[in-house]
Design a protein around this motif. Structure first.
Motif, mmCIF file in Angstrom:
data_model
loop_
_atom_site.group_PDB
_atom_site.id
_atom_site.type_symbol
_atom_site.label_atom_id
_atom_site.label_comp_id
_atom_site.label_asym_id
_atom_site.label_seq_id
_atom_site.Cartn_x
_atom_site.Cartn_y
_atom_site.Cartn_z
ATOM 1 N N TYR A 70 54.593 22.290 -46.084
ATOM 2 C CA TYR A 70 55.616 21.426 -46.672
ATOM 3 C C TYR A 70 56.935 21.518 -45.906
ATOM 4 C CZ TYR A 70 52.594 20.839 -50.761
ATOM 5 O OH TYR A 70 51.552 20.528 -51.603
ATOM 6 N N VAL A 71 57.156 22.637 -45.256
ATOM 7 C CA VAL A 71 58.390 22.868 -44.508
ATOM 8 C C VAL A 71 58.038 23.392 -43.122
ATOM 9 C CG1 VAL A 71 60.487 24.289 -44.381
ATOM 10 C CG2 VAL A 71 59.798 23.298 -46.563
ATOM 11 N N ARG A 72 58.740 22.913 -42.110
ATOM 12 C CA ARG A 72 58.565 23.394 -40.738
ATOM 13 C C ARG A 72 59.852 24.086 -40.286
ATOM 14 N NH1 ARG A 72 56.034 18.129 -39.881
ATOM 15 N NH2 ARG A 72 58.097 17.371 -39.241
ATOM 16 N N VAL A 73 59.711 25.068 -39.411
ATOM 17 C CA VAL A 73 60.871 25.726 -38.803
ATOM 18 C C VAL A 73 61.016 25.159 -37.396
ATOM 19 C CG1 VAL A 73 61.925 27.927 -38.160
ATOM 20 C CG2 VAL A 73 60.387 27.817 -40.139
ATOM 21 N N ASN A 74 62.148 24.486 -37.124
ATOM 22 C CA ASN A 74 62.320 23.858 -35.811
ATOM 23 C C ASN A 74 62.809 24.852 -34.771
ATOM 24 O OD1 ASN A 74 65.107 24.142 -36.154
ATOM 25 N ND2 ASN A 74 65.400 22.025 -36.847
ATOM 26 N N ASN A 75 63.076 24.367 -33.575
ATOM 27 C CA ASN A 75 63.472 25.240 -32.469
ATOM 28 C C ASN A 75 64.807 25.934 -32.706
ATOM 29 O OD1 ASN A 75 61.147 24.555 -31.074
ATOM 30 N ND2 ASN A 75 62.114 22.809 -30.029
ATOM 31 N N GLU A 76 65.608 25.388 -33.600
ATOM 32 C CA GLU A 76 66.902 25.984 -33.918
ATOM 33 C C GLU A 76 66.825 26.867 -35.170
ATOM 34 O OE1 GLU A 76 69.514 22.686 -34.335
ATOM 35 O OE2 GLU A 76 69.586 22.258 -32.171
ATOM 36 N N ASP A 77 65.600 27.201 -35.571
ATOM 37 C CA ASP A 77 65.364 28.033 -36.756
ATOM 38 C C ASP A 77 65.884 27.395 -38.038
ATOM 39 O OD1 ASP A 77 63.971 30.047 -35.499
ATOM 40 O OD2 ASP A 77 65.757 31.224 -35.045
ATOM 41 N N ARG A 78 65.911 26.069 -38.069
ATOM 42 C CA ARG A 78 66.310 25.360 -39.289
ATOM 43 C C ARG A 78 65.071 24.760 -39.952
ATOM 44 N NH1 ARG A 78 71.788 25.130 -39.514
ATOM 45 N NH2 ARG A 78 72.877 25.561 -37.547
ATOM 46 N N LEU A 79 65.185 24.566 -41.251
ATOM 47 C CA LEU A 79 64.036 24.144 -42.039
ATOM 48 C C LEU A 79 63.995 22.625 -42.161
ATOM 49 C CD1 LEU A 79 64.307 26.798 -44.906
ATOM 50 C CD2 LEU A 79 62.957 26.937 -42.809
ATOM 51 N N GLU A 80 62.817 22.077 -41.853
ATOM 52 C CA GLU A 80 62.623 20.626 -41.934
ATOM 53 C C GLU A 80 61.575 20.312 -43.002
ATOM 54 O OE1 GLU A 80 61.440 19.363 -38.068
ATOM 55 O OE2 GLU A 80 63.456 19.524 -37.210
ATOM 56 N N LEU A 81 61.957 19.423 -43.924
ATOM 57 C CA LEU A 81 61.036 18.991 -44.975
ATOM 58 C C LEU A 81 60.148 17.875 -44.455
ATOM 59 C CD1 LEU A 81 63.042 18.758 -48.322
ATOM 60 C CD2 LEU A 81 60.841 19.888 -48.022
ATOM 61 N N VAL A 82 58.853 17.968 -44.698
ATOM 62 C CA VAL A 82 57.959 16.875 -44.326
ATOM 63 C C VAL A 82 57.964 15.852 -45.464
ATOM 64 C CG1 VAL A 82 56.530 18.407 -42.927
ATOM 65 C CG2 VAL A 82 55.899 17.968 -45.295
ATOM 66 N N GLU A 83 57.608 14.610 -45.147
ATOM 67 C CA GLU A 83 57.666 13.522 -46.132
ATOM 68 C C GLU A 83 56.759 13.791 -47.327
ATOM 69 O OE1 GLU A 83 58.984 10.240 -47.941
ATOM 70 O OE2 GLU A 83 59.764 11.063 -46.062
ATOM 71 N N GLU A 84 55.599 14.380 -47.055
ATOM 72 C CA GLU A 84 54.647 14.680 -48.132
ATOM 73 C C GLU A 84 55.268 15.625 -49.160
ATOM 74 O OE1 GLU A 84 50.957 14.548 -50.174
ATOM 75 O OE2 GLU A 84 51.848 13.285 -48.611
ATOM 76 N N ALA A 85 56.136 16.533 -48.678
ATOM 77 C CA ALA A 85 56.763 17.495 -49.582
ATOM 78 C C ALA A 85 57.681 16.800 -50.579
ATOM 79 C CB ALA A 85 57.549 18.525 -48.769
ATOM 80 N N LEU A 86 58.456 15.808 -50.102
ATOM 81 C CA LEU A 86 59.347 15.067 -50.998
ATOM 82 C C LEU A 86 58.554 14.339 -52.073
ATOM 83 C CD1 LEU A 86 61.795 13.640 -48.302
ATOM 84 C CD2 LEU A 86 62.321 15.369 -50.030
ATOM 85 N N LYS A 87 57.431 13.764 -51.660
ATOM 86 C CA LYS A 87 56.579 13.040 -52.594
ATOM 87 C C LYS A 87 56.022 13.979 -53.668
ATOM 88 C CE LYS A 87 52.297 10.324 -52.716
ATOM 89 N NZ LYS A 87 51.179 9.795 -51.884
ATOM 90 N N GLU A 88 55.522 15.153 -53.243
ATOM 91 C CA GLU A 88 54.942 16.112 -54.181
ATOM 92 C C GLU A 88 56.015 16.677 -55.113
ATOM 93 O OE1 GLU A 88 51.988 15.859 -54.248
ATOM 94 O OE2 GLU A 88 50.826 16.658 -52.583
ATOM 95 N N GLY A 89 57.218 16.910 -54.574
ATOM 96 C CA GLY A 89 58.299 17.442 -55.386
ATOM 97 C C GLY A 89 58.694 16.500 -56.499
ATOM 98 N N ARG A 90 58.796 15.215 -56.193
ATOM 99 C CA ARG A 90 59.134 14.225 -57.227
ATOM 100 C C ARG A 90 58.014 14.138 -58.274
ATOM 101 N NH1 ARG A 90 61.623 11.465 -52.725
ATOM 102 N NH2 ARG A 90 59.620 10.543 -52.148
ATOM 103 N N HIS A 91 56.788 14.327 -57.810
ATOM 104 C CA HIS A 91 55.629 14.221 -58.708
ATOM 105 C C HIS A 91 55.611 15.366 -59.722
ATOM 106 C CE1 HIS A 91 51.669 12.747 -59.797
ATOM 107 N NE2 HIS A 91 51.194 13.975 -59.712
ATOM 108 N N THR A 92 55.889 16.570 -59.270
ATOM 109 C CA THR A 92 55.718 17.756 -60.127
ATOM 110 C C THR A 92 56.932 18.064 -60.982
ATOM 111 O OG1 THR A 92 56.392 19.145 -58.265
ATOM 112 C CG2 THR A 92 54.038 18.863 -58.623
ATOM 113 N N ARG A 93 58.041 17.343 -60.808
ATOM 114 C CA ARG A 93 59.194 17.632 -61.664
ATOM 115 C C ARG A 93 58.896 17.309 -63.128
ATOM 116 N NH1 ARG A 93 63.452 12.935 -59.697
ATOM 117 N NH2 ARG A 93 62.285 11.127 -60.498
ATOM 118 N N ARG A 94 57.845 16.544 -63.374
ATOM 119 C CA ARG A 94 57.463 16.231 -64.753
ATOM 120 C C ARG A 94 56.888 17.443 -65.479
ATOM 121 N NH1 ARG A 94 57.583 11.260 -66.519
ATOM 122 N NH2 ARG A 94 55.915 11.592 -68.056
ATOM 123 N N LEU A 95 56.689 18.550 -64.754
ATOM 124 C CA LEU A 95 56.259 19.787 -65.394
ATOM 125 C C LEU A 95 57.428 20.518 -66.042
ATOM 126 C CD1 LEU A 95 53.862 21.178 -62.634
ATOM 127 C CD2 LEU A 95 53.225 19.929 -64.701
#
Length: 821
Positions: free
Chosen positions: A775-800
């Motif tokens: 769901y998250v990648r660490v780029n060359n600058e050691d920063r965290l990048e969210l993948v698109e699928e992660a945003l979709k899943e996050g919005r889906h599961t907030r109903r919990l």
């Protein structure tokens, strides 16, 4: 061994006026008939051993050792044999193996009569073990050891320890089966003699511990170890010092590490601990220990308990001894090697290790070789895979250091197979409760000092209930190696060039151990009451409602069948509430229409610890209940979708045993149980699950959902924080820092009494899972990048999550973001 029968009879009567015996015997001891005879095998030629064996066999209607073998080809001999030489000193000087006329005669009888067999049953008799609940130090001086015992010492041993005599029978060894495996009489008899001696030594080692060297001798031997010598040379060269100076550093390291067990110290500790348990605790319950006696005969035992309290060290050693096993050497943090306390612990079997020694090859080498030397000598070892004490009640993520050393030691020397023995330790009330409460509320952990330790001990007051020790299913190292790399036996392991599969084996073994610890969990009254009250509004419930709730949780855990080793309290709900009240864990408010049971503010925080002890048992049903917080009705497919998104995080956090492929079956089982309890209603026509519209079942479903809610809220907050700041803007360290501050602020503003909400380790573990799940990648600058699928899943599961909590988190997030910009 030939003595007049009247003399034997009189001596036996006199002996049993004084001694008391405990017996350990297998269930399948052989029974003599026309084709089979039993011969008991003793290690020494001591007359008293033979008299005890005769009497115990008589009591149990077993074949009598002093009787003659009734079968004609063997009637020259009795039903007993000793592996000891008639002249042991002469035989040792001449290096001559024992060639027994009895074994030779039995061999010939079996060769001439193929229908016959002789079953040898090794028997060990211990006149007091090294550590006993004693009233005088002389009992330790004259208890059984590996040393030779003459007649005078034997007399005093029986005098001081006769009332604690242990007789241990071993499974039978078939002479016929051994004959089939060898050609000549000499090789057959030599093999049998050696096999019987080895079996007796294994029993002795399992009970007394191995025959250990003096500490100075062991240190000197380790300094001559090839790997240690090489590390000394490297240290001298790298630091520009002489080899003598480097060797002195290695010697200092070893003296800092190596245990110096003293049976006198152990005896004193035993007396102190017995007094301590009796004064402050109601009792110690031990479960699933029976298999360890047999396992200790064939395997090197490495005890790997969960770590809840400083008294875990003492408790487990105490329990292990009273189960008839050798007390292990225990890895302890160097922070405990303080004046007065450190030497006592070292004499009790503790060896001290530094928390971190990365980059110090000399230290890591001497520690590794010391650990390997103890494993190779069959000394049981104990260490805490978590590394430190859990302050939250959940298992911590395992630290691979000591476990990796154990695996490497086995691969390098391969003496005995290694069995890791997971141990779950459960408390109804922690002695460190106040200290943990302060830490849970945000205070820094205090360093251990002599004065602080003495002050803490003197402050211990009150009643702490019962303690439970439950042994989990052993994890066999060879099985783990076979699964990871089946060809490992055919490779020459080089510890300097460790293969990639080694790291994976250690990682999987660590997780398997943690799973087995959780599968040996115990559920006590405080666990159940904490789970119920913390889910209730204002942490208060009507007493009848609380009784119903804890009864429901106990029944649900029982029916979920998480593991066959789970132990659930047998107390009634009413007894549980009164017991928790006696422990001072809950409060009662009287009322004419029914009493209320509630938690005050401090105990509301502290009891999260006890709830978290059993959170893994309720994770699946609680998550299912959460699916209906914002949904009235759901299809099984939709439920499964929610579960599949969240399960990887729960599995990593709680060491749940089911891989993704087995999740469907667990969900089906849990759904069926919730339906049977009327918490969910299944519509066969539409194939949907619905929550009740009104009633106690709806309320209980809501309470069940709240069990896992604090964790889901934290997950949502971390994810929302990452999304709000944008992909590729935060480093991992900055995200962890912001999450902690946000959670702390949210907890203060909305009075969330759950320290889980700002647990740094929980935050770090969730981020690790985000990365490993993709769901998250660490780029060359050691920063965290969210993948698109992660945003979709996050919005889906907030109903919990409860809608008001979603709003609070998002509102706090926007406010905090505005302040940081």
């Amino acid at each position: 061994m030939k003595r007049l029968q009247p003399l034997n009879y009189l001596a036996q009567k006199l002996l049993y006026l004084w001694i008391r015996t405990d017996i350990i015997q297998p269930e399948d001891l052989p029974v003599d008939d026309n084709t089979s005879v039993t011969v008991y095998v003793l290690q020494s030629r001591a007359w008293t051993d033979l008299l005890v064996l005769e009497q115990e066999c008589k009591k149990r209607l077993l074949t009598r050792p002093l009787s003659r073998i009734p079968l004609a080809p063997m009637n020259r001999w009795h039903h007993v044999y000793t592996v000891a030489q008639a002249q042991p000193l002469t035989a040792w000087l001449m290096q001559e193996p024992k060639r027994s006329q009895m074994l030779g005669g039995l061999y010939r009888a079996l060769k001439e009569n193929p229908q016959l067999d002789v079953n040898f049953v090794p028997v060990m008799i211990f006149w007091g073990r090294p550590v006993l609940k004693q009233k005088h130090w002389l009992r330790v001086l004259f208890s059984d050891t590996w040393g030779f015992a003459g007649r005078t010492r034997r007399f005093f041993t029986i005098l001081f320890n006769g009332k604690n005599t242990l007789v241990q029978f071993s499974p039978a060894i078939s002479f016929r089966e051994i004959i089939k495996q060898h050609d000549s009489p000499e090789s057959t008899i030599d093999y049998l003699q050696n096999h019987l001696s080895t079996r007796l030594n294994e029993i002795r080692t399992a009970t007394l511990g191995p025959d250990i060297s003096h500490r100075r001798t062991l240190v000197a031997k380790l300094l001559e170890n090839e790997s240690v010598v090489q590390a000394i040379h490297e240290r001298a060269e790298n630091d520009g010092i002489s080899r003598y100076q480097a060797a002195k550093i290695a010697n200092d390291y070893l003296n800092e590490i190596v245990a110096d067990r003293s049976y006198i110290t152990i005896q004193i500790l035993q007396r102190v601990l017995s007094s301590f348990w009796n004064r402050f605790y109601e009792g110690i319950d031990v479960y699933n220990s029976r298999e360890l006696n047999a396992l200790a005969l064939t395997h090197e035992l490495v005890y790997v308990p969960c770590h809840r309290s400083h008294i875990d060290y003492l408790l487990l050693s105490y329990v292990i001894h009273f189960e008839g096993l050798a007390i292990p050497y225990i890895a302890a943090g160097k922070n405990l090697n303080m004046p007065l306390i450190g030497p006592v612990l070292r004499k009790g079997g503790a060896f001290f290790i530094r928390r971190s020694f990365k980059g110090n090859r000399l230290y890591s080498t001497v520690l590794f070789e010391y650990l390997a030397s103890q494993i190779n000598s069959s000394m049981p070892i104990e260490y805490f895979v978590e590394g430190g004490r859990s302050r939250t009640g959940r298992l911590l993520q395992p630290k691979p250091g000591m476990l990796a050393m154990t695996v490497r030691a086995f691969l390098k020397y391969r003496q005995r197979p290694v069995a890791f023995v997971p141990v779950y330790i459960g408390y109804e009330k922690m002695i460190e409760g106040k200290a943990y409460l302060a830490e849970l509320q945000g205070d820094d952990k205090k360093s251990e000092t002599l004065i602080g330790s003495i002050r803490s001990f003197l402050k211990i007051r009150g009643f702490y209930g019962r303690v439970t020790t439950n042994f989990g299913e052993p994890v066999m190292l060879e099985d783990m190696l076979n699964r990871q790399y089946p060809d490992w036996k055919n490779e020459n392991y080089n510890d300097e060039q460790r293969p990639e599969w080694l790291k994976q084996t250690v990682s999987r073994t660590a997780r398997k151990i943690m799973q087995h610890i959780n599968q040996a969990g115990t559920v006590n009254a405080v666990n159940l009451i904490a789970t119920a009250l913390l889910a209730a509004p204002n942490q208060a419930m009507d007493e009848a409602e609380l009784q119903h709730s804890i009864s429901f949780y106990a029944q649900l855990i029982r029916q979920l069948n998480y593991s066959g080793r789970i132990i659930i309290t047998q107390q009634s709900p009413d007894e549980q509430i009164h017991h928790a009240q006696a422990l001072g864990m809950v409060r009662r408010r009287k009322h004419e229409l029914g009493d209320f049971i509630y938690l005050d503010k401090s105990h509301a925080v502290l009891l999260t610890y006890y709830r978290n002890n059993i959170l893994h048992l309720l994770a699946i049903p609680s998550l299912l209940a959460s699916c209906f917080i914002n949904n009235t009705s759901l299809s099984r497919k939709k439920i499964l979708r929610y579960m599949q998104i969240v399960y990887p995080f729960l599995r990593r956090e709680f060491f749940l045993p089911w891989p993704a492929a087995e999740l469907d079956a667990q969900i089906n089982h849990a759904l069926q149980l919730l339906s049977d309890s009327q918490l969910l209603i299944y519509n066969k026509i539409h194939r949907t699950y619905s929550k009740p519209r009104i009633g106690t079942e709806l309320a209980q479903l809501g309470l069940l959902s709240q069990v896992i809610s604090p964790l889901l809220e934290l997950y949502y907050m971390i994810f929302a924080l990452l999304a709000e700041h944008g992909s590729g803007t935060l480093t991992r360290e900055r995200l962890e820092e912001l999450c902690y501050l946000m959670a702390q602020r949210l907890s203060l503003m909305y009075e969330i009494n759950s320290p889980d909400f700002f647990d740094k380790k929980l935050i770090a573990n969730f981020i690790n899972t985000l990365i490993s799940a993709g769901y998250v990648r660490v780029n060359n600058e050691d920063r965290l990048e969210l993948v698109e699928e992660a945003l979709k899943e996050g919005r889906h599961t907030r109903r919990l999550l409860n809608r008001s909590m979603q709003y609070n988190i998002l509102q706090m997030l926007r406010t905090a973001t505005a302040h940081t910009e």
